[in-house]
Design a protein around this motif. Sequence first.
Motif, PDB file in Angstrom:
ATOM      1  N   VAL A 130      22.062   7.438  -1.370  1.00  7.82           N
ATOM      2  CA  VAL A 130      20.905   7.002  -1.720  1.00  7.82           C
ATOM      3  C   VAL A 130      20.300   5.780  -1.151  1.00  7.82           C
ATOM      4  N   ALA A 131      21.199   4.763  -0.773  1.00 12.60           N
ATOM      5  CA  ALA A 131      20.403   3.682   0.165  1.00 12.60           C
ATOM      6  C   ALA A 131      20.225   4.170   1.202  1.00 12.60           C
ATOM      7  N   GLY A 132      20.927   4.963   1.956  1.00 12.06           N
ATOM      8  CA  GLY A 132      20.288   5.490   3.406  1.00 12.06           C
ATOM      9  C   GLY A 132      19.066   6.450   3.253  1.00 12.06           C
ATOM     10  N   ILE A 133      18.823   7.047   2.118  1.00 12.01           N
ATOM     11  CA  ILE A 133      17.562   7.582   2.059  1.00 12.01           C
ATOM     12  C   ILE A 133      16.462   6.679   1.916  1.00 12.01           C
ATOM     13  N   LEU A 134      16.795   5.627   1.150  1.00 11.41           N
ATOM     14  CA  LEU A 134      15.493   4.424   1.036  1.00 11.41           C
ATOM     15  C   LEU A 134      15.448   3.778   2.595  1.00 11.41           C
ATOM     16  N   VAL A 135      16.220   3.688   3.198  1.00 14.94           N
ATOM     17  CA  VAL A 135      16.218   3.034   4.600  1.00 14.94           C
ATOM     18  C   VAL A 135      15.360   4.000   5.477  1.00 14.94           C
ATOM     19  N   VAL A 136      15.661   5.449   5.376  1.00 20.88           N
ATOM     20  CA  VAL A 136      14.922   6.442   6.045  1.00 20.88           C
ATOM     21  C   VAL A 136      13.604   6.405   5.683  1.00 20.88           C
ATOM     22  N   THR A 137      13.374   6.628   4.337  1.00 23.15           N
ATOM     23  CA  THR A 137      11.998   6.668   4.028  1.00 23.15           C
ATOM     24  C   THR A 137      10.948   5.495   4.224  1.00 23.15           C
ATOM     25  N   GLY A 138      11.536   4.384   4.141  1.00 24.97           N
ATOM     26  CA  GLY A 138      10.915   2.937   4.310  1.00 24.97           C
ATOM     27  C   GLY A 138      10.787   2.210   2.978  1.00 24.97           C
ATOM     28  N   ASN A 139       9.944   1.176   3.275  1.00 29.10           N
ATOM     29  CA  ASN A 139       9.436   0.203   2.199  1.00 29.10           C
ATOM     30  C   ASN A 139       8.279   0.755   1.550  1.00 29.10           C
ATOM     31  N   PRO A 140       8.183   1.019   0.276  1.00 26.19           N
ATOM     32  CA  PRO A 140       6.774   1.733   0.074  1.00 26.19           C
ATOM     33  C   PRO A 140       5.909   0.691  -0.424  1.00 26.19           C
ATOM     34  N   PHE A 141       6.479  -0.565  -0.517  1.00 26.28           N
ATOM     35  CA  PHE A 141       5.628  -1.831  -0.861  1.00 26.28           C
ATOM     36  C   PHE A 141       5.222  -2.741   0.441  1.00 26.28           C
ATOM     37  N   ARG A 142       5.062  -2.070   1.651  1.00 25.24           N
ATOM     38  CA  ARG A 142       4.685  -2.526   2.766  1.00 25.24           C
ATOM     39  C   ARG A 142       3.330  -3.154   2.739  1.00 25.24           C
ATOM     40  N   SER A 143       2.933  -3.910   3.492  1.00 26.55           N
ATOM     41  CA  SER A 143       1.590  -4.700   3.610  1.00 26.55           C
ATOM     42  C   SER A 143       0.708  -3.240   3.694  1.00 26.55           C
ATOM     43  N   GLY A 144      -0.355  -3.267   3.261  1.00 24.11           N
ATOM     44  CA  GLY A 144      -1.571  -2.410   3.362  1.00 24.11           C
ATOM     45  C   GLY A 144      -1.543  -1.188   2.416  1.00 24.11           C
ATOM     46  N   SER A 145      -0.326  -1.199   1.492  1.00 24.27           N
ATOM     47  CA  SER A 145      -0.151  -0.218   0.350  1.00 24.27           C
ATOM     48  C   SER A 145      -1.176  -0.664  -0.823  1.00 24.27           C
ATOM     49  N   ARG A 146      -1.748   0.493  -1.277  1.00 24.40           N
ATOM     50  CA  ARG A 146      -2.429   0.254  -2.364  1.00 24.40           C
ATOM     51  C   ARG A 146      -2.041   0.759  -3.758  1.00 24.40           C
ATOM     52  N   ARG A 147      -2.172  -0.014  -4.736  1.00 21.79           N
ATOM     53  CA  ARG A 147      -1.801   0.578  -6.070  1.00 21.79           C
ATOM     54  C   ARG A 147      -0.373   0.899  -5.980  1.00 21.79           C
ATOM     55  N   PRO A 148       0.487  -0.170  -5.747  1.00 25.84           N
ATOM     56  CA  PRO A 148       1.887   0.229  -5.509  1.00 25.84           C
ATOM     57  C   PRO A 148       2.471   0.447  -6.958  1.00 25.84           C
ATOM     58  N   LEU A 149       1.961  -0.150  -8.071  1.00 25.92           N
ATOM     59  CA  LEU A 149       2.554   0.056  -9.397  1.00 25.92           C
ATOM     60  C   LEU A 149       2.297   1.321  -9.903  1.00 25.92           C
ATOM     61  N   GLN A 150       1.299   1.864  -9.572  1.00 16.61           N
ATOM     62  CA  GLN A 150       0.919   3.356 -10.019  1.00 16.61           C
ATOM     63  C   GLN A 150       1.772   4.296  -9.189  1.00 16.61           C
ATOM     64  N   GLY A 151       1.940   4.026  -7.884  1.00 16.77           N
ATOM     65  CA  GLY A 151       2.840   4.786  -7.144  1.00 16.77           C
ATOM     66  C   GLY A 151       4.174   4.696  -7.443  1.00 16.77           C
ATOM     67  N   LEU A 152       4.802   3.639  -7.806  1.00 19.21           N
ATOM     68  CA  LEU A 152       6.139   3.538  -8.521  1.00 19.21           C
ATOM     69  C   LEU A 152       6.440   4.163  -9.629  1.00 19.21           C
ATOM     70  N   LEU A 153       5.283   3.960 -10.572  1.00 20.01           N
ATOM     71  CA  LEU A 153       5.509   4.787 -11.811  1.00 20.01           C
ATOM     72  C   LEU A 153       5.537   6.432 -11.688  1.00 20.01           C
ATOM     73  N   TRP A 154       4.525   6.898 -11.026  1.00 14.49           N
ATOM     74  CA  TRP A 154       4.467   8.317 -10.532  1.00 14.49           C
ATOM     75  C   TRP A 154       5.713   8.701  -9.980  1.00 14.49           C
ATOM     76  N   GLY A 155       6.377   8.008  -8.850  1.00 13.47           N
ATOM     77  CA  GLY A 155       7.375   8.273  -8.182  1.00 13.47           C
ATOM     78  C   GLY A 155       8.718   8.212  -9.374  1.00 13.47           C
ATOM     79  N   ALA A 156       8.647   7.376 -10.098  1.00 11.89           N
ATOM     80  CA  ALA A 156       9.865   7.203 -10.884  1.00 11.89           C
ATOM     81  C   ALA A 156       9.819   8.381 -11.903  1.00 11.89           C
ATOM     82  N   ALA A 157       8.433   8.928 -12.270  1.00  7.74           N
ATOM     83  CA  ALA A 157       8.645   9.888 -13.289  1.00  7.74           C
ATOM     84  C   ALA A 157       8.785  11.290 -12.401  1.00  7.74           C
ATOM     85  N   THR A 158       8.608  11.605 -11.304  1.00  9.05           N
ATOM     86  CA  THR A 158       8.967  12.609 -10.580  1.00  9.05           C
ATOM     87  C   THR A 158      10.419  12.430 -10.160  1.00  9.05           C
ATOM     88  N   GLY A 159      10.867  11.040  -9.915  1.00  5.31           N
ATOM     89  CA  GLY A 159      12.440  11.336  -9.988  1.00  5.31           C
ATOM     90  C   GLY A 159      13.153  11.520 -11.214  1.00  5.31           C
TER      91      GLY A 159
END
Length: 286
Positions: A130-159
């Motif tokens: 799981v940790a390696g998968i997160l490293v591959v996909t990268g930091n979802p909260f990098r600079s320039g990312s909009r509405r990170p909380l909404q993305g977090l909630l939809w991502g968690a719901a999908t998960g």
Amino acid sequence: MPPGTVAMVLAAAVAHAVWNLASKYKRGDAVLFVCAYTCASALLCVPIGLAFMADGQQVLGWQLAAGAAVSAVLHTAYSLTLQAGYERAELGVVYPVARGTGPMLAMLFAIVLLDEQLTAAAMFGASLVVAGILVVTGNPFRSGSRRPLQGLLWGAATGATIAAYTVWDGYSVVALHLAPVSYYAATLLLQSLILTPSLLRRRHRIRAAIRGDAVPILIVAVFSPLAYILVLTAMLKAPVALVAPLRESSIVIGSLVACRLFGEGHLARRIAGAVIVLAGIAAISL
């Protein structure tokens, strides 16, 4: 986990990566694309599932009907939740959160609900994957990312939907003794029926969609069920809590190939993530 089962799940991961890469070449309507490959998969798998029934390897009973019905609803919920997340938040947030939380939740659900027992080394290995998968996909909260909380909630719901269908399907093939091929064929058939209203609303665009995306549809229709049937078969021989994170190694394969095919960057980070995933796979197999 036996090396043969690890190899089976990794083969499923390769097949999963193949159909996901093929889907990137889709040019038409996303809903039509999903409907088309789901129906095509059902056309391919249902005759094989019926052959298993005729051979006596699967009985047509309430267990198969109930198991496939719940699975079809969960798989459809996953597709709709993922699509809704992509429409309301950034893919760069939804995708890594979903693929990171999905296997982790599946592992926890399997331990709690299915009473699976794992060794410390196996749990460590699954966590590394799981940790390696997160490293591959990268930091979802990098600079320039909009509405990170909404993305977090939809991502968690999908998960959560990924974890739900994974654990249910594991229960169906292990506890209800459903043959993976017949079970998934029935699931695909019911998914096709669920998606039929969406297909009918877009019926005037069906011919153009099939003509424009015929090759991706065919690739996904073949490799998607192949990948998942291999996963279901592996669940008969290994705990769902280990199969769930291991199958997500497809993300690593797909990401590395995407660097070559689509010119995507961050090769060094993706290679580092791949090494972490390989370490986790080694720990699981031992």
